[in-house]
Design a protein around this motif. Structure first.
Motif, PDB file in Angstrom:
ATOM      1  N   LEU A  94       0.837  -1.198   0.000  1.00 49.14           N
ATOM      2  CA  LEU A  94       0.000   0.000   0.000  1.00 49.14           C
ATOM      3  C   LEU A  94       0.874   1.251   0.000  1.00 49.14           C
ATOM      4  O   LEU A  94       1.887   1.312   0.694  1.00 49.14           O
ATOM      5  CB  LEU A  94      -0.913   0.011   1.226  1.00 49.14           C
ATOM      6  CG  LEU A  94      -2.097  -0.953   1.188  1.00 49.14           C
ATOM      7  CD1 LEU A  94      -2.705  -1.091   2.583  1.00 49.14           C
ATOM      8  CD2 LEU A  94      -3.159  -0.487   0.191  1.00 49.14           C
ATOM      9  N   LEU A  95       0.469   2.236  -0.772  1.00 47.79           N
ATOM     10  CA  LEU A  95       1.225   3.486  -0.847  1.00 47.79           C
ATOM     11  C   LEU A  95       1.252   4.180   0.508  1.00 47.79           C
ATOM     12  O   LEU A  95       0.198   4.446   1.094  1.00 47.79           O
ATOM     13  CB  LEU A  95       0.578   4.410  -1.888  1.00 47.79           C
ATOM     14  CG  LEU A  95       1.242   5.774  -2.084  1.00 47.79           C
ATOM     15  CD1 LEU A  95       2.585   5.608  -2.796  1.00 47.79           C
ATOM     16  CD2 LEU A  95       0.324   6.704  -2.880  1.00 47.79           C
ATOM     17  N   THR A 168      -8.073   3.070  -0.897  1.00 47.30           N
ATOM     18  CA  THR A 168      -7.378   2.125  -1.765  1.00 47.30           C
ATOM     19  C   THR A 168      -7.457   0.725  -1.179  1.00 47.30           C
ATOM     20  O   THR A 168      -7.247   0.547   0.025  1.00 47.30           O
ATOM     21  CB  THR A 168      -5.896   2.518  -1.925  1.00 47.30           C
ATOM     22  OG1 THR A 168      -5.806   3.789  -2.555  1.00 47.30           O
ATOM     23  CG2 THR A 168      -5.151   1.494  -2.766  1.00 47.30           C
ATOM     24  N   VAL A 238      -9.447   1.875  -6.342  1.00 44.35           N
ATOM     25  CA  VAL A 238      -9.332   3.173  -5.675  1.00 44.35           C
ATOM     26  C   VAL A 238     -10.640   3.917  -5.871  1.00 44.35           C
ATOM     27  O   VAL A 238     -11.128   4.046  -6.998  1.00 44.35           O
ATOM     28  CB  VAL A 238      -8.168   4.006  -6.253  1.00 44.35           C
ATOM     29  CG1 VAL A 238      -8.194   5.427  -5.695  1.00 44.35           C
ATOM     30  CG2 VAL A 238      -6.834   3.341  -5.954  1.00 44.35           C
ATOM     31  N   GLN A 258       0.572   4.666  -6.502  1.00 44.88           N
ATOM     32  CA  GLN A 258       0.294   3.370  -5.894  1.00 44.88           C
ATOM     33  C   GLN A 258       0.817   2.234  -6.780  1.00 44.88           C
ATOM     34  O   GLN A 258       1.466   1.297  -6.300  1.00 44.88           O
ATOM     35  CB  GLN A 258      -1.207   3.202  -5.664  1.00 44.88           C
ATOM     36  CG  GLN A 258      -1.636   1.805  -5.220  1.00 44.88           C
ATOM     37  CD  GLN A 258      -1.045   1.388  -3.889  1.00 44.88           C
ATOM     38  OE1 GLN A 258      -1.489   1.825  -2.837  1.00 44.88           O
ATOM     39  NE2 GLN A 258      -0.015   0.538  -3.923  1.00 44.88           N
ATOM     40  N   HIS A 261       4.523   2.221  -6.773  1.00 42.74           N
ATOM     41  CA  HIS A 261       5.016   1.724  -5.491  1.00 42.74           C
ATOM     42  C   HIS A 261       5.018   0.195  -5.462  1.00 42.74           C
ATOM     43  O   HIS A 261       5.932  -0.427  -4.917  1.00 42.74           O
ATOM     44  CB  HIS A 261       4.144   2.266  -4.360  1.00 42.74           C
ATOM     45  CG  HIS A 261       4.505   1.726  -3.002  1.00 42.74           C
ATOM     46  ND1 HIS A 261       5.681   2.030  -2.358  1.00 42.74           N
ATOM     47  CD2 HIS A 261       3.835   0.866  -2.175  1.00 42.74           C
ATOM     48  CE1 HIS A 261       5.727   1.401  -1.188  1.00 42.74           C
ATOM     49  NE2 HIS A 261       4.623   0.685  -1.063  1.00 42.74           N
TER      50      HIS A 261
END
Length: 269
Positions: A94-95, A168, A238, A258, A261
């Protein structure tokens, strides 16, 4: 439910051909078989939680509750919890909360930075079919079982100006083909409804991510946006809501970050 079965379980050999075929099948009859509640569940978004949060948000200047503490706490072995936990394989994907945001409101049992096992996530998806009965519900649940969900993690973000809330979710499955088929099904379903348009495109991820907004603006002061994406064995959704003028670019940028990442975690922490 035949259309649902076909789209969720059929492997995609060619990305473009599969997307076109799935959308065509959706338009031919999927909406006649699904109640509205299932349509909402199919996109995997949670815009309702965000809408209520923005509706109730205090849009005045920052209060003392948001000010920096007089002394900084000791280093947490789990990392900077204000940016989100990173104690499991899924939570690491997860970001982390970016500059200009803070952890947002709770998203049901997942909270604002939580995770569920595959068993619980599967049960939650099956519960979304409560509008179906008998044979149709059993067929739907069978298809959910075939996804072989391993777990789901969620994190919510609220903009510092209290005008934007984003949620998210990352769901991991055992079968990459099932992930792609689910993405094709969900995007095909949204496009078949006819009330959404794709906007904006996600830079660098135009083949594996799409965002949708309503074709016509509502009189409501709140606007929303739902995005779907996938990466290998991961299904990403999202959802965002915010006051007008709604910042679609900010939501698209967060989804891009995201996905980047996930590809290179060390560069976005």
């Amino acid at each position: 439910m035949n259309d649902v079965t076909t789209q969720v379980t059929t492997p995609d050999e060619n990305a473009d051909a599969a997307g076109t075929a799935a959308s065509g099948r959706a338009r031919r009859g999927i909406l006649t078989a699904l109640p509205v509640v299932l349509v909402i569940a199919a996109v995997g978004g949670a815009a309702a939680y965000a809408k209520s949060t923005v509706d109730d948000a205090d849009r005045s200047a920052r209060t003392a509750l948001w000010e920096e503490p007089a002394h900084k706490p000791g280093k947490d072995p789990a990392g900077d919890v204000a940016r989100g936990r990173a104690s499991t394989e899924l939570s690491k994907l997860l970001l982390p909360v970016p500059t200009g945001y803070r952890l947002g409101p709770d998203n049901g049992e997942l909270g604002n930075d939580g995770e569920q096992s595959g068993k619980k996530a599967t049960a939650a998806m099956k519960e979304s079919a409560h509008g179906l009965a008998g044979k149709e519900r059993r067929a739907y649940e069978k298809q959910i079982d075939k996804l072989r969900i391993e777990g789901i993690a969620a994190r919510s973000y609220t903009g510092d100006g209290n005008s934007l809330a984003i949620n998210t979710e990352i769901m991991r499955m055992k079968d990459k083909k099932a992930v792609r088929s689910l993405y094709t099904f969900r995007t095909g379903l949204l496009e078949s409804i006819g009330i959404f348009r794709q906007e904006p495109k996600i830079k660098g991820h135009t083949r594996n991510a799409r965002c949708y907004v309503l074709r016509k603006g509502s009189k409501d002061s709140i606007e929303s946006m739902n995005c779907l994406a996938y990466d290998g064995e991961l299904s990403i959704s999202v959802s965002a809501s915010g006051t007008k003028p709604f910042d679609r670019t900010a939501v698209a940028e967060l989804l891009k970050d995201q996905l980047d990442h996930i590809a290179s975690p060390g560069e976005y922490v």
